[in-house]
Write a protein that holds these residues in place. Structure first.
Motif, PDB file in Angstrom:
ATOM      1  N   VAL A   1       0.744   1.677   0.486  1.00 30.58           N
ATOM      2  CA  VAL A   1       0.318   1.131   1.774  1.00 30.58           C
ATOM      3  C   VAL A   1       1.584   0.764   2.549  1.00 30.58           C
ATOM      4  O   VAL A   1       2.467   0.091   2.010  1.00 30.58           O
ATOM      5  CB  VAL A   1      -0.568  -0.125   1.579  1.00 30.58           C
ATOM      6  CG1 VAL A   1      -0.927  -0.753   2.905  1.00 30.58           C
ATOM      7  CG2 VAL A   1      -1.813   0.231   0.786  1.00 30.58           C
ATOM      8  N   VAL A   2       1.670   1.216   3.803  1.00 27.94           N
ATOM      9  CA  VAL A   2       2.838   0.949   4.641  1.00 27.94           C
ATOM     10  C   VAL A   2       2.371   0.217   5.900  1.00 27.94           C
ATOM     11  O   VAL A   2       1.429   0.651   6.561  1.00 27.94           O
ATOM     12  CB  VAL A   2       3.560   2.249   5.042  1.00 27.94           C
ATOM     13  CG1 VAL A   2       4.776   1.946   5.902  1.00 27.94           C
ATOM     14  CG2 VAL A   2       3.952   3.057   3.818  1.00 27.94           C
ATOM     15  N   LEU A   3       3.030  -0.896   6.199  1.00 27.26           N
ATOM     16  CA  LEU A   3       2.748  -1.666   7.411  1.00 27.26           C
ATOM     17  C   LEU A   3       4.068  -2.039   8.065  1.00 27.26           C
ATOM     18  O   LEU A   3       4.857  -2.791   7.480  1.00 27.26           O
ATOM     19  CB  LEU A   3       1.936  -2.921   7.086  1.00 27.26           C
ATOM     20  CG  LEU A   3       1.619  -3.838   8.267  1.00 27.26           C
ATOM     21  CD1 LEU A   3       0.730  -3.123   9.283  1.00 27.26           C
ATOM     22  CD2 LEU A   3       0.940  -5.107   7.789  1.00 27.26           C
TER      23      LEU A   3
ATOM     24  N   TYR B   1       4.150  -1.002  -0.165  1.00 26.28           N
ATOM     25  CA  TYR B   1       3.743  -1.471  -1.491  1.00 26.28           C
ATOM     26  C   TYR B   1       3.038  -0.307  -2.180  1.00 26.28           C
ATOM     27  O   TYR B   1       2.162   0.329  -1.584  1.00 26.28           O
ATOM     28  CB  TYR B   1       2.793  -2.666  -1.359  1.00 26.28           C
ATOM     29  CG  TYR B   1       2.208  -3.118  -2.675  1.00 26.28           C
ATOM     30  CD1 TYR B   1       2.926  -3.953  -3.529  1.00 26.28           C
ATOM     31  CD2 TYR B   1       0.948  -2.699  -3.083  1.00 26.28           C
ATOM     32  CE1 TYR B   1       2.397  -4.368  -4.743  1.00 26.28           C
ATOM     33  CE2 TYR B   1       0.416  -3.106  -4.295  1.00 26.28           C
ATOM     34  CZ  TYR B   1       1.132  -3.933  -5.120  1.00 26.28           C
ATOM     35  OH  TYR B   1       0.610  -4.336  -6.323  1.00 26.28           O
ATOM     36  N   THR B   2       3.412  -0.024  -3.431  1.00 27.66           N
ATOM     37  CA  THR B   2       2.791   1.049  -4.197  1.00 27.66           C
ATOM     38  C   THR B   2       2.153   0.467  -5.448  1.00 27.66           C
ATOM     39  O   THR B   2       2.733  -0.389  -6.113  1.00 27.66           O
ATOM     40  CB  THR B   2       3.831   2.117  -4.599  1.00 27.66           C
ATOM     41  OG1 THR B   2       4.427   2.633  -3.404  1.00 27.66           O
ATOM     42  CG2 THR B   2       3.189   3.253  -5.379  1.00 27.66           C
ATOM     43  N   ARG B   3       0.984   0.969  -5.748  1.00 28.91           N
ATOM     44  CA  ARG B   3       0.230   0.500  -6.907  1.00 28.91           C
ATOM     45  C   ARG B   3      -0.386   1.693  -7.626  1.00 28.91           C
ATOM     46  O   ARG B   3      -0.900   2.617  -7.005  1.00 28.91           O
ATOM     47  CB  ARG B   3      -0.880  -0.428  -6.420  1.00 28.91           C
ATOM     48  CG  ARG B   3      -1.766  -0.938  -7.513  1.00 28.91           C
ATOM     49  CD  ARG B   3      -2.848  -1.807  -6.903  1.00 28.91           C
ATOM     50  NE  ARG B   3      -3.658  -2.433  -7.927  1.00 28.91           N
ATOM     51  CZ  ARG B   3      -4.782  -3.049  -7.679  1.00 28.91           C
ATOM     52  NH1 ARG B   3      -5.229  -3.146  -6.453  1.00 28.91           N
ATOM     53  NH2 ARG B   3      -5.464  -3.594  -8.652  1.00 28.91           N
TER      54      ARG B   3
ATOM     55  N   GLU C   1      -1.975 -13.668   5.167  1.00 32.23           N
ATOM     56  CA  GLU C   1      -1.965 -13.529   3.714  1.00 32.23           C
ATOM     57  C   GLU C   1      -0.621 -12.938   3.319  1.00 32.23           C
ATOM     58  O   GLU C   1      -0.044 -12.139   4.057  1.00 32.23           O
ATOM     59  CB  GLU C   1      -3.114 -12.595   3.323  1.00 32.23           C
ATOM     60  CG  GLU C   1      -3.368 -12.442   1.865  1.00 32.23           C
ATOM     61  CD  GLU C   1      -4.641 -11.640   1.598  1.00 32.23           C
ATOM     62  OE1 GLU C   1      -5.266 -11.913   0.579  1.00 32.23           O
ATOM     63  OE2 GLU C   1      -5.001 -10.754   2.390  1.00 32.23           O
ATOM     64  N   ASP C   2      -0.138 -13.311   2.150  1.00 35.27           N
ATOM     65  CA  ASP C   2       1.094 -12.752   1.612  1.00 35.27           C
ATOM     66  C   ASP C   2       1.000 -11.226   1.616  1.00 35.27           C
ATOM     67  O   ASP C   2      -0.049 -10.659   1.271  1.00 35.27           O
ATOM     68  CB  ASP C   2       1.302 -13.279   0.185  1.00 35.27           C
ATOM     69  CG  ASP C   2       2.488 -12.632  -0.488  1.00 35.27           C
ATOM     70  OD1 ASP C   2       3.622 -12.908  -0.067  1.00 35.27           O
ATOM     71  OD2 ASP C   2       2.255 -11.830  -1.415  1.00 35.27           O
TER      72      ASP C   2
ATOM     73  N   ALA D   1      -1.584  -6.049   0.514  1.00 32.97           N
ATOM     74  CA  ALA D   1      -1.369  -4.632   0.219  1.00 32.97           C
ATOM     75  C   ALA D   1      -2.018  -4.230  -1.101  1.00 32.97           C
ATOM     76  O   ALA D   1      -2.558  -3.130  -1.217  1.00 32.97           O
ATOM     77  CB  ALA D   1       0.122  -4.325   0.198  1.00 32.97           C
ATOM     78  N   LYS D   2      -1.990  -5.114  -2.075  1.00 34.92           N
ATOM     79  CA  LYS D   2      -2.626  -4.818  -3.359  1.00 34.92           C
ATOM     80  C   LYS D   2      -4.129  -4.620  -3.177  1.00 34.92           C
ATOM     81  O   LYS D   2      -4.724  -3.710  -3.744  1.00 34.92           O
ATOM     82  CB  LYS D   2      -2.352  -5.952  -4.351  1.00 34.92           C
ATOM     83  CG  LYS D   2      -2.834  -5.670  -5.740  1.00 34.92           C
ATOM     84  CD  LYS D   2      -2.423  -6.777  -6.693  1.00 34.92           C
ATOM     85  CE  LYS D   2      -2.859  -6.450  -8.106  1.00 34.92           C
ATOM     86  NZ  LYS D   2      -2.495  -7.509  -9.050  1.00 34.92           N
ATOM     87  N   ARG D   3      -4.733  -5.456  -2.354  1.00 36.49           N
ATOM     88  CA  ARG D   3      -6.173  -5.349  -2.086  1.00 36.49           C
ATOM     89  C   ARG D   3      -6.491  -4.061  -1.331  1.00 36.49           C
ATOM     90  O   ARG D   3      -7.512  -3.424  -1.576  1.00 36.49           O
ATOM     91  CB  ARG D   3      -6.633  -6.575  -1.288  1.00 36.49           C
ATOM     92  CG  ARG D   3      -8.108  -6.677  -1.109  1.00 36.49           C
ATOM     93  CD  ARG D   3      -8.546  -8.023  -0.540  1.00 36.49           C
ATOM     94  NE  ARG D   3      -7.630  -8.696   0.342  1.00 36.49           N
ATOM     95  CZ  ARG D   3      -7.519  -8.456   1.654  1.00 36.49           C
ATOM     96  NH1 ARG D   3      -8.255  -7.534   2.219  1.00 36.49           N
ATOM     97  NH2 ARG D   3      -6.664  -9.145   2.390  1.00 36.49           N
ATOM     98  N   ARG D   4      -5.622  -3.642  -0.435  1.00 37.03           N
ATOM     99  CA  ARG D   4      -5.859  -2.434   0.369  1.00 37.03           C
ATOM    100  C   ARG D   4      -5.554  -1.145  -0.390  1.00 37.03           C
ATOM    101  O   ARG D   4      -6.046  -0.077  -0.026  1.00 37.03           O
ATOM    102  CB  ARG D   4      -4.983  -2.459   1.634  1.00 37.03           C
ATOM    103  CG  ARG D   4      -5.295  -3.532   2.648  1.00 37.03           C
ATOM    104  CD  ARG D   4      -6.603  -3.326   3.380  1.00 37.03           C
ATOM    105  NE  ARG D   4      -6.721  -2.062   4.062  1.00 37.03           N
ATOM    106  CZ  ARG D   4      -6.534  -1.868   5.360  1.00 37.03           C
ATOM    107  NH1 ARG D   4      -6.205  -2.856   6.130  1.00 37.03           N
ATOM    108  NH2 ARG D   4      -6.685  -0.661   5.871  1.00 37.03           N
ATOM    109  N   SER D   5      -4.736  -1.215  -1.432  1.00 37.86           N
ATOM    110  CA  SER D   5      -4.249  -0.001  -2.090  1.00 37.86           C
ATOM    111  C   SER D   5      -5.332   0.796  -2.814  1.00 37.86           C
ATOM    112  O   SER D   5      -5.304   2.028  -2.782  1.00 37.86           O
ATOM    113  CB  SER D   5      -3.113  -0.333  -3.056  1.00 37.86           C
ATOM    114  OG  SER D   5      -3.562  -1.206  -4.066  1.00 37.86           O
TER     115      SER D   5
END
Length: 184
Positions: A160-162, A167-169, A80-81, A86-90
């Motif tokens: 979220v960091v991978l 990515y920050t939300r 997945e993009d 990251a948006k889903r996990r945030s």
């Protein structure tokens, strides 16, 4: 035939007005439904996702993650993009900071207060669930909903960091009364 045209025009006007309202004042839509937007200061939380099962694919800017397990081992994977993943996990990452923040701000245990992630109109939100009835379930009656709502952060900034990619939300937080898991 004129009636259909009128109804179509009216529908388009309402949809446009709602869209404009959502664009101009996105917080306005968060007031729809039960609950109160948190009034406390914003908080930030960062979570590094590490492990062998999830990996960042730099060439395609995608995340590879398991979708099926057998015997505790991943059997199938999907990609997945990164931004979508990251948006889903945030929001779940952001929800981890909410209860401890409320407890720290009130300086008392927050028994009978839970958290969940859900949707409010067009936005993903974190809900702080003030569980009812208080006395029957052994929750402290002196911990009022107003105290919880005032200690609830208005927004959680979840990062979220991978594998170095982040990515920050900003996720809004809403406090609501909940009767056995159902909004009251």
């Amino acid at each position: 035939m004129k009636r259909r045209g009128y109804v179509a025009a009216l529908g388009a006007s309402v949809a446009s007005l709602a869209g404009l309202t959502a664009f101009a004042k996105p917080d306005l839509l968060l007031t729809l439904g039960k609950g109160t937007r948190g009034t406390g200061d914003d908080v930030s939380v960062t979570k590094s996702i590490d492990g062998e099962e999830v990996s960042y694919l730099e060439e395609t800017n995608e995340v590879r993650y398991p979708t099926a397990y057998a015997g505790g081992e991943p059997q199938r994977y999907a990609t997945e993009d990164f931004r979508t993943w990251a948006k889903r996990r945030s929001a779940p990452v952001g929800s981890t900071a909410v209860l401890s923040t409320i407890e720290d701000r009130l300086a008392v245990p927050v028994d009978g207060v839970g958290k969940s992630v859900g949707r409010r109109v067009l936005s993903t939100v974190i809900f702080v669930e003030y569980l009812l009835p208080r006395e029957e379930n052994g929750y402290p009656p002196d911990l009022s909903f107003q105290k919880v709502a005032s200690a609830t952060p208005r927004t959680v900034h979840a990062t979220v960091v991978l594998e170095g990619k982040q990515y920050t939300r900003a996720v809004p937080v809403i406090a609501r009364r909940s009767n056995q898991g159902q909004p009251n």
